[in-house]
Design an enzyme around this catalytic site. Sequence first.
Site, PDB file in Angstrom:
ATOM      1  N   ASN A 134       0.834  -1.209   0.000  1.00 31.41           N
ATOM      2  CA  ASN A 134       0.000   0.000   0.000  1.00 31.41           C
ATOM      3  C   ASN A 134       0.862   1.251   0.000  1.00 31.41           C
ATOM      4  OD1 ASN A 134      -2.370  -1.520   0.382  1.00 31.41           O
ATOM      5  ND2 ASN A 134      -2.210  -1.405   2.621  1.00 31.41           N
TER       6      ASN A 134
ATOM      7  N   ASP B 217       0.723   4.635   2.160  1.00 31.14           N
ATOM      8  CA  ASP B 217       0.046   5.160   3.351  1.00 31.14           C
ATOM      9  C   ASP B 217      -0.051   6.680   3.285  1.00 31.14           C
ATOM     10  OD1 ASP B 217       0.030   2.545   4.176  1.00 31.14           O
ATOM     11  OD2 ASP B 217       1.557   2.790   5.733  1.00 31.14           O
TER      12      ASP B 217
ATOM     13  N   ALA C 289       4.284  -5.706   2.458  1.00 30.42           N
ATOM     14  CA  ALA C 289       5.485  -4.965   2.078  1.00 30.42           C
ATOM     15  C   ALA C 289       6.291  -4.578   3.312  1.00 30.42           C
ATOM     16  CB  ALA C 289       5.085  -3.714   1.300  1.00 30.42           C
TER      17      ALA C 289
ATOM     18  N   GLU D 193      -4.071  -9.429   4.269  1.00 32.48           N
ATOM     19  CA  GLU D 193      -4.567  -8.300   3.461  1.00 32.48           C
ATOM     20  C   GLU D 193      -4.707  -8.676   1.984  1.00 32.48           C
ATOM     21  OE1 GLU D 193      -3.674  -3.954   5.445  1.00 32.48           O
ATOM     22  OE2 GLU D 193      -2.095  -4.840   4.241  1.00 32.48           O
TER      23      GLU D 193
ATOM     24  N   ASN E  87      -2.026 -10.602  17.711  1.00 36.85           N
ATOM     25  CA  ASN E  87      -2.149  -9.794  18.923  1.00 36.85           C
ATOM     26  C   ASN E  87      -3.406 -10.262  19.666  1.00 36.85           C
ATOM     27  OD1 ASN E  87      -4.376  -8.596  17.710  1.00 36.85           O
ATOM     28  ND2 ASN E  87      -3.263  -6.747  17.102  1.00 36.85           N
TER      29      ASN E  87
ATOM     30  N   GLY F 143       0.976  -6.289  23.737  1.00 35.21           N
ATOM     31  CA  GLY F 143       1.371  -4.885  23.901  1.00 35.21           C
ATOM     32  C   GLY F 143       2.398  -4.728  24.994  1.00 35.21           C
TER      33      GLY F 143
ATOM     34  N   ALA G 285       2.994  -0.474  11.843  1.00 35.94           N
ATOM     35  CA  ALA G 285       3.961  -1.445  11.312  1.00 35.94           C
ATOM     36  C   ALA G 285       4.845  -2.084  12.382  1.00 35.94           C
ATOM     37  CB  ALA G 285       4.849  -0.856  10.206  1.00 35.94           C
ATOM     38  N   ALA G 286       4.579  -1.819  13.654  1.00 32.01           N
ATOM     39  CA  ALA G 286       5.401  -2.473  14.694  1.00 32.01           C
ATOM     40  C   ALA G 286       5.213  -3.999  14.631  1.00 32.01           C
ATOM     41  CB  ALA G 286       5.037  -1.946  16.066  1.00 32.01           C
ATOM     42  N   GLY G 287       3.973  -4.428  14.456  1.00 29.29           N
ATOM     43  CA  GLY G 287       3.714  -5.873  14.346  1.00 29.29           C
ATOM     44  C   GLY G 287       4.344  -6.452  13.089  1.00 29.29           C
ATOM     45  N   ASP G 288       4.292  -5.700  11.995  1.00 30.46           N
ATOM     46  CA  ASP G 288       4.904  -6.168  10.739  1.00 30.46           C
ATOM     47  C   ASP G 288       6.415  -6.292  10.912  1.00 30.46           C
ATOM     48  OD1 ASP G 288       2.339  -5.844   9.683  1.00 30.46           O
ATOM     49  OD2 ASP G 288       2.778  -3.818   8.965  1.00 30.46           O
TER      50      ASP G 288
ATOM     51  N   ARG H 235       9.850   5.984  15.169  1.00 33.08           N
ATOM     52  CA  ARG H 235       9.844   6.864  13.994  1.00 33.08           C
ATOM     53  C   ARG H 235       8.468   6.818  13.338  1.00 33.08           C
ATOM     54  NH1 ARG H 235      15.733   4.993  12.795  1.00 33.08           N
ATOM     55  NH2 ARG H 235      14.878   3.174  11.779  1.00 33.08           N
TER      56      ARG H 235
ATOM     57  N   SER I 219      10.126   3.632   9.269  1.00 32.02           N
ATOM     58  CA  SER I 219      10.449   3.369  10.680  1.00 32.02           C
ATOM     59  C   SER I 219      11.191   2.044  10.880  1.00 32.02           C
ATOM     60  CB  SER I 219       9.155   3.316  11.501  1.00 32.02           C
ATOM     61  OG  SER I 219       8.448   2.117  11.232  1.00 32.02           O
TER      62      SER I 219
HETATM   63  O1  RIB Z   1       0.359  -2.696   9.608  1.00 29.32           O
HETATM   64  C1  RIB Z   1       0.452  -1.392   9.130  1.00 29.32           C
HETATM   65  C2  RIB Z   1      -0.046  -1.321   7.714  1.00 29.32           C
HETATM   66  O2  RIB Z   1      -1.418  -1.613   7.680  1.00 29.32           O
HETATM   67  C3  RIB Z   1       0.075   0.038   7.069  1.00 29.32           C
HETATM   68  O3  RIB Z   1       1.314   0.258   6.455  1.00 29.32           O
HETATM   69  C4  RIB Z   1      -1.123   0.078   6.127  1.00 29.32           C
HETATM   70  O4  RIB Z   1      -0.764   0.135   4.776  1.00 29.32           O
HETATM   71  C5  RIB Z   1      -1.942  -1.150   6.456  1.00 29.32           C
HETATM   72  O5  RIB Z   1      -1.744  -2.175   5.542  1.00 29.32           O
END
Ligand code: RIB
Length: 307
Positions: free
Chosen positions: A14, A16, A45, A143, A189, A227, A255-258, A291, A297
Amino acid sequence: MSSKPKIVVVGSSNTDMIIKGDRIPAPGETVVGGAFSTAPGGKGANQAVAAARAGGDVVFVARVGDDMLGRQAIAGYEQDGIDVSFVQRDPALATGVALIIVDQTGNNSIAVASGANAALTPDDVERAADAIKSAKMVVFQLETPIETIMRAARLAKDAGVPVLLDPAPAPSEPLPKELLECVTVVKPNEGEASRLTGIDVTDEASAFQAAEKLLELGVSTAIITLGAAGSVVATKDGVRKRAPAIRVDAVDATAAGDCYSGALAVALGEGKSLDDAIAFASKAASLSVRRLGAQPSLPTREEIERA
Ligand code: RIB
Protein backbone atom coordinates in the site's frame (compact mmCIF):
# COMPACT_ATOMS: atom_id res chain seq x y z
CA MET A 1 25.24 -17.97 -2.99
CA SER A 2 24.05 -15.51 -0.30
CA SER A 3 24.54 -16.64 3.29
CA LYS A 4 21.44 -14.64 4.22
CA PRO A 5 18.31 -16.73 4.83
CA LYS A 6 15.88 -16.64 1.93
CA ILE A 7 12.52 -15.28 3.08
CA VAL A 8 9.51 -15.20 0.77
CA VAL A 9 6.76 -12.75 1.76
CA VAL A 10 3.38 -13.08 0.05
CA GLY A 11 1.15 -10.11 0.73
CA SER A 12 -0.05 -6.57 0.38
CA SER A 13 1.59 -3.37 -0.80
CA ASN A 14 0.00 0.00 0.00
CA THR A 15 0.83 3.66 -0.06
CA ASP A 16 0.05 5.16 3.35
CA MET A 17 -1.49 8.65 3.65
CA ILE A 18 -0.81 9.68 7.22
CA ILE A 19 -2.04 12.44 9.52
CA LYS A 20 -0.08 12.69 12.76
CA GLY A 21 -2.45 14.62 14.97
CA ASP A 22 -3.64 15.01 18.54
CA ARG A 23 -6.29 12.37 18.58
CA ILE A 24 -8.28 9.97 16.42
CA PRO A 25 -11.71 11.42 15.48
CA ALA A 26 -14.85 9.67 16.77
CA PRO A 27 -17.41 8.61 14.10
CA GLY A 28 -18.97 11.74 12.58
CA GLU A 29 -16.40 14.04 14.18
CA THR A 30 -13.92 16.37 12.39
CA VAL A 31 -10.61 17.01 14.11
CA VAL A 32 -8.55 19.86 12.65
CA GLY A 33 -4.77 19.97 13.02
CA GLY A 34 -1.77 17.73 12.63
CA ALA A 35 0.76 17.12 9.87
CA PHE A 36 0.29 15.15 6.66
CA SER A 37 2.82 12.82 5.06
CA THR A 38 2.90 9.78 2.79
CA ALA A 39 5.00 6.64 3.22
CA PRO A 40 5.27 3.21 1.68
CA GLY A 41 3.26 0.66 3.64
CA GLY A 42 1.06 -2.42 3.42
CA LYS A 43 1.45 -5.25 5.90
CA GLY A 44 3.09 -7.58 3.38
CA ALA A 45 5.48 -4.97 2.08
CA ASN A 46 6.33 -3.82 5.61
CA GLN A 47 7.21 -7.41 6.54
CA ALA A 48 9.30 -7.80 3.39
CA VAL A 49 11.21 -4.57 4.05
CA ALA A 50 11.60 -5.40 7.75
CA ALA A 51 13.04 -8.80 6.82
CA ALA A 52 15.40 -7.32 4.21
CA ARG A 53 16.72 -4.68 6.62
CA ALA A 54 17.05 -7.29 9.39
CA GLY A 55 19.33 -9.39 7.21
CA GLY A 56 17.11 -11.54 4.99
CA ASP A 57 17.43 -12.32 1.29
CA VAL A 58 13.83 -11.39 0.49
CA VAL A 59 11.51 -12.28 -2.38
CA PHE A 60 8.19 -10.38 -2.37
CA VAL A 61 5.06 -11.73 -4.07
CA ALA A 62 2.47 -8.98 -4.49
CA ARG A 63 0.30 -6.90 -6.84
CA VAL A 64 0.35 -3.14 -7.25
CA GLY A 65 -1.40 -0.91 -9.79
CA ASP A 66 0.35 0.09 -13.00
CA ASP A 67 0.41 3.66 -11.69
CA MET A 68 2.73 6.17 -10.08
CA LEU A 69 2.25 4.81 -6.55
CA GLY A 70 2.93 1.26 -7.71
CA ARG A 71 6.10 2.29 -9.53
CA GLN A 72 7.31 4.22 -6.47
CA ALA A 73 6.61 1.22 -4.26
CA ILE A 74 8.59 -1.17 -6.47
CA ALA A 75 11.51 1.27 -6.66
CA GLY A 76 11.57 1.40 -2.85
CA TYR A 77 11.63 -2.41 -2.53
CA GLU A 78 14.50 -2.56 -5.00
CA GLN A 79 16.41 -0.03 -2.94
CA ASP A 80 16.08 -2.39 0.01
CA GLY A 81 17.52 -5.20 -2.11
CA ILE A 82 14.24 -7.11 -2.37
CA ASP A 83 13.66 -9.39 -5.36
CA VAL A 84 10.58 -7.89 -7.06
CA SER A 85 10.34 -10.39 -9.96
CA PHE A 86 6.98 -11.55 -8.56
CA VAL A 87 5.48 -8.10 -7.90
CA GLN A 88 2.87 -7.84 -10.67
CA ARG A 89 1.68 -4.50 -12.06
CA ASP A 90 -2.08 -4.74 -12.51
CA PRO A 91 -3.27 -2.68 -15.49
CA ALA A 92 -6.88 -2.54 -14.26
CA LEU A 93 -6.61 -1.74 -10.55
CA ALA A 94 -5.02 1.02 -8.48
CA THR A 95 -2.21 0.47 -5.99
CA GLY A 96 -3.60 -0.14 -2.49
CA VAL A 97 -3.94 2.95 -0.30
CA ALA A 98 -4.22 3.20 3.48
CA LEU A 99 -5.53 6.28 5.30
CA ILE A 100 -3.87 6.39 8.71
CA ILE A 101 -4.44 8.70 11.65
CA VAL A 102 -1.83 8.57 14.41
CA ASP A 103 -2.52 10.21 17.77
CA GLN A 104 -0.13 11.80 20.24
CA THR A 105 0.55 8.51 22.00
CA GLY A 106 1.42 6.71 18.75
CA ASN A 107 -1.84 4.75 18.49
CA ASN A 108 -3.40 4.58 15.05
CA SER A 109 -6.57 4.00 13.13
CA ILE A 110 -6.26 2.60 9.58
CA ALA A 111 -8.67 2.27 6.62
CA VAL A 112 -7.42 0.37 3.55
CA ALA A 113 -8.66 0.51 -0.06
CA SER A 114 -7.12 -2.77 -1.26
CA GLY A 115 -7.05 -2.04 -5.01
CA ALA A 116 -4.67 -4.44 -6.74
CA ASN A 117 -3.99 -6.37 -3.49
CA ALA A 118 -7.46 -7.92 -3.80
CA ALA A 119 -6.48 -9.34 -7.20
CA LEU A 120 -3.39 -11.27 -6.03
CA THR A 121 -4.26 -14.76 -7.29
CA PRO A 122 -3.19 -18.34 -6.58
CA ASP A 123 -1.63 -18.27 -10.07
CA ASP A 124 0.56 -15.32 -9.01
CA VAL A 125 1.77 -17.52 -6.18
CA GLU A 126 2.31 -20.52 -8.48
CA ARG A 127 4.67 -18.41 -10.55
CA ALA A 128 6.81 -18.00 -7.42
CA ALA A 129 6.64 -21.72 -6.54
CA ASP A 130 10.37 -22.32 -6.97
CA ALA A 131 11.22 -19.41 -4.69
CA ILE A 132 8.73 -20.64 -2.08
CA LYS A 133 10.05 -24.20 -2.18
CA SER A 134 13.64 -23.07 -1.68
CA ALA A 135 12.91 -20.54 1.12
CA LYS A 136 13.96 -20.79 4.76
CA MET A 137 10.63 -19.25 5.75
CA VAL A 138 7.47 -18.09 3.98
CA VAL A 139 5.51 -15.22 5.54
CA PHE A 140 1.82 -14.22 5.13
CA GLN A 141 -0.67 -11.74 6.55
CA LEU A 142 -4.37 -11.35 5.77
CA GLU A 143 -4.57 -8.30 3.46
CA THR A 144 -4.73 -10.44 0.30
CA PRO A 145 -7.33 -13.09 -0.72
CA ILE A 146 -7.48 -16.15 1.51
CA GLU A 147 -7.38 -18.62 -1.41
CA THR A 148 -4.08 -17.09 -2.51
CA ILE A 149 -2.62 -17.40 0.97
CA MET A 150 -3.83 -21.00 1.19
CA ARG A 151 -2.14 -21.91 -2.11
CA ALA A 152 1.15 -20.44 -0.93
CA ALA A 153 0.87 -22.09 2.49
CA ARG A 154 0.18 -25.47 0.88
CA LEU A 155 3.14 -25.11 -1.50
CA ALA A 156 5.41 -24.29 1.44
CA LYS A 157 4.08 -27.08 3.66
CA ASP A 158 4.43 -29.72 0.91
CA ALA A 159 8.03 -28.62 0.38
CA GLY A 160 8.76 -28.74 4.13
CA VAL A 161 9.29 -24.96 4.30
CA PRO A 162 8.24 -23.32 7.61
CA VAL A 163 5.35 -20.86 7.41
CA LEU A 164 4.91 -17.72 9.56
CA LEU A 165 1.38 -16.32 9.63
CA ASP A 166 0.77 -12.83 11.00
CA PRO A 167 -3.06 -12.93 11.09
CA ALA A 168 -3.58 -9.20 10.61
CA PRO A 169 -5.91 -7.52 10.03
CA ALA A 170 -8.06 -9.65 12.36
CA PRO A 171 -10.09 -12.04 10.20
CA SER A 172 -13.87 -11.56 10.20
CA GLU A 173 -14.37 -15.30 10.62
CA PRO A 174 -12.24 -18.21 11.88
CA LEU A 175 -9.49 -19.23 9.45
CA PRO A 176 -9.82 -22.56 7.59
CA LYS A 177 -8.25 -25.49 9.45
CA GLU A 178 -6.43 -26.48 6.20
CA LEU A 179 -4.58 -23.16 6.43
CA LEU A 180 -3.69 -23.36 10.13
CA GLU A 181 -2.42 -26.92 9.65
CA CYS A 182 0.20 -25.50 7.25
CA VAL A 183 1.35 -22.85 9.74
CA THR A 184 4.53 -23.30 11.76
CA VAL A 185 4.42 -20.03 13.70
CA VAL A 186 1.33 -17.84 14.19
CA LYS A 187 1.75 -14.40 15.73
CA PRO A 188 -1.56 -12.72 16.58
CA ASN A 189 -2.15 -9.79 18.92
CA GLU A 190 -4.91 -10.02 21.55
CA GLY A 191 -7.76 -9.07 19.18
CA GLU A 192 -6.55 -11.35 16.40
CA ALA A 193 -6.09 -14.26 18.82
CA SER A 194 -9.66 -13.73 20.09
CA ARG A 195 -10.98 -13.81 16.52
CA LEU A 196 -8.98 -16.94 15.61
CA THR A 197 -9.95 -18.93 18.68
CA GLY A 198 -13.26 -17.52 19.97
CA ILE A 199 -11.53 -17.01 23.36
CA ASP A 200 -11.70 -13.46 24.66
CA VAL A 201 -8.03 -12.62 25.21
CA THR A 202 -7.84 -10.03 27.98
CA ASP A 203 -4.92 -11.16 30.13
CA GLU A 204 -2.10 -13.66 30.40
CA ALA A 205 -4.33 -16.57 31.44
CA SER A 206 -6.74 -16.11 28.53
CA ALA A 207 -3.78 -15.62 26.17
CA PHE A 208 -2.39 -19.00 27.22
CA GLN A 209 -5.83 -20.58 26.67
CA ALA A 210 -5.96 -19.08 23.18
CA ALA A 211 -2.43 -20.27 22.48
CA GLU A 212 -3.44 -23.85 23.47
CA LYS A 213 -6.41 -23.59 21.12
CA LEU A 214 -4.14 -22.47 18.25
CA LEU A 215 -1.93 -25.50 18.86
CA GLU A 216 -5.04 -27.73 18.78
CA LEU A 217 -5.98 -26.12 15.47
CA GLY A 218 -2.72 -27.29 13.96
CA VAL A 219 -0.02 -24.61 14.35
CA SER A 220 3.33 -25.63 15.84
CA THR A 221 4.13 -22.40 17.71
CA ALA A 222 1.83 -19.60 18.90
CA ILE A 223 3.22 -16.22 19.95
CA ILE A 224 0.43 -13.95 21.21
CA THR A 225 1.59 -10.37 21.60
CA LEU A 226 0.02 -8.41 24.47
CA GLY A 227 1.37 -4.88 23.90
CA ALA A 228 3.06 -3.48 26.98
CA ALA A 229 2.55 -6.85 28.74
CA GLY A 230 4.93 -8.60 26.32
CA SER A 231 3.88 -11.88 24.76
CA VAL A 232 2.99 -15.45 25.64
CA VAL A 233 4.59 -18.33 23.78
CA ALA A 234 3.36 -21.90 23.45
CA THR A 235 4.76 -24.70 21.29
CA LYS A 236 3.70 -28.24 20.40
CA ASP A 237 6.83 -29.44 22.22
CA GLY A 238 5.45 -28.21 25.53
CA VAL A 239 7.06 -24.78 25.89
CA ARG A 240 4.82 -22.38 27.83
CA LYS A 241 6.44 -19.06 28.65
CA ARG A 242 6.15 -15.30 28.74
CA ALA A 243 8.45 -12.91 26.92
CA PRO A 244 8.79 -9.38 28.30
CA ALA A 245 8.01 -6.22 26.29
CA ILE A 246 10.63 -3.53 25.72
CA ARG A 247 9.34 -0.20 27.02
CA VAL A 248 9.61 2.78 24.67
CA ASP A 249 7.92 6.14 24.15
CA ALA A 250 6.01 5.54 20.93
CA VAL A 251 5.81 8.12 18.15
CA ASP A 252 3.88 5.81 15.84
CA ALA A 253 2.95 2.16 16.36
CA THR A 254 2.15 1.64 12.66
CA ALA A 255 3.96 -1.44 11.31
CA ALA A 256 5.40 -2.47 14.69
CA GLY A 257 3.71 -5.87 14.35
CA ASP A 258 4.90 -6.17 10.74
CA CYS A 259 8.42 -5.32 11.83
CA TYR A 260 8.27 -8.01 14.51
CA SER A 261 7.17 -10.63 11.96
CA GLY A 262 9.79 -9.71 9.37
CA ALA A 263 12.59 -9.77 11.93
CA LEU A 264 11.29 -13.00 13.51
CA ALA A 265 11.30 -14.72 10.11
CA VAL A 266 14.94 -13.74 9.53
CA ALA A 267 16.05 -14.83 12.98
CA LEU A 268 14.30 -18.20 12.70
CA GLY A 269 15.60 -18.56 9.14
CA GLU A 270 19.13 -18.04 10.49
CA GLY A 271 18.56 -20.90 12.91
CA LYS A 272 18.37 -18.80 16.08
CA SER A 273 16.56 -20.43 19.03
CA LEU A 274 12.92 -19.39 19.54
CA ASP A 275 13.92 -17.33 22.61
CA ASP A 276 16.67 -15.50 20.73
CA ALA A 277 14.44 -14.96 17.70
CA ILE A 278 11.71 -13.46 19.88
CA ALA A 279 14.23 -11.17 21.60
CA PHE A 280 15.58 -10.05 18.18
CA ALA A 281 12.05 -9.40 16.85
CA SER A 282 11.02 -7.51 20.02
CA LYS A 283 14.06 -5.26 19.73
CA ALA A 284 13.33 -4.54 16.06
CA ALA A 285 9.67 -3.74 16.81
CA SER A 286 10.61 -1.48 19.73
CA LEU A 287 12.87 0.53 17.39
CA SER A 288 10.15 0.83 14.74
CA VAL A 289 7.72 2.70 17.02
CA ARG A 290 10.22 5.54 17.55
CA ARG A 291 9.84 6.86 13.99
CA LEU A 292 6.81 8.00 12.01
CA GLY A 293 5.52 5.98 9.05
CA ALA A 294 5.52 2.28 8.24
CA GLN A 295 8.58 1.54 6.12
CA PRO A 296 10.58 4.67 7.11
CA SER A 297 10.45 3.37 10.68
CA LEU A 298 11.83 -0.13 10.04
CA PRO A 299 15.31 -0.63 11.52
CA THR A 300 18.44 -2.03 9.88
CA ARG A 301 20.32 -5.05 11.20
CA GLU A 302 22.98 -2.76 12.60
CA GLU A 303 20.38 -0.74 14.51
CA ILE A 304 18.81 -3.90 15.93
CA GLU A 305 22.17 -5.29 17.04
CA ARG A 306 23.15 -1.97 18.62
CA ALA A 307 19.86 -1.65 20.59
O1 RIB B 1 0.36 -2.70 9.61
C1 RIB B 1 0.45 -1.39 9.13
C2 RIB B 1 -0.05 -1.32 7.71
O2 RIB B 1 -1.42 -1.61 7.68
C3 RIB B 1 0.07 0.04 7.07
O3 RIB B 1 1.31 0.26 6.45
C4 RIB B 1 -1.12 0.08 6.13
O4 RIB B 1 -0.76 0.13 4.78
C5 RIB B 1 -1.94 -1.15 6.46
O5 RIB B 1 -1.74 -2.17 5.54
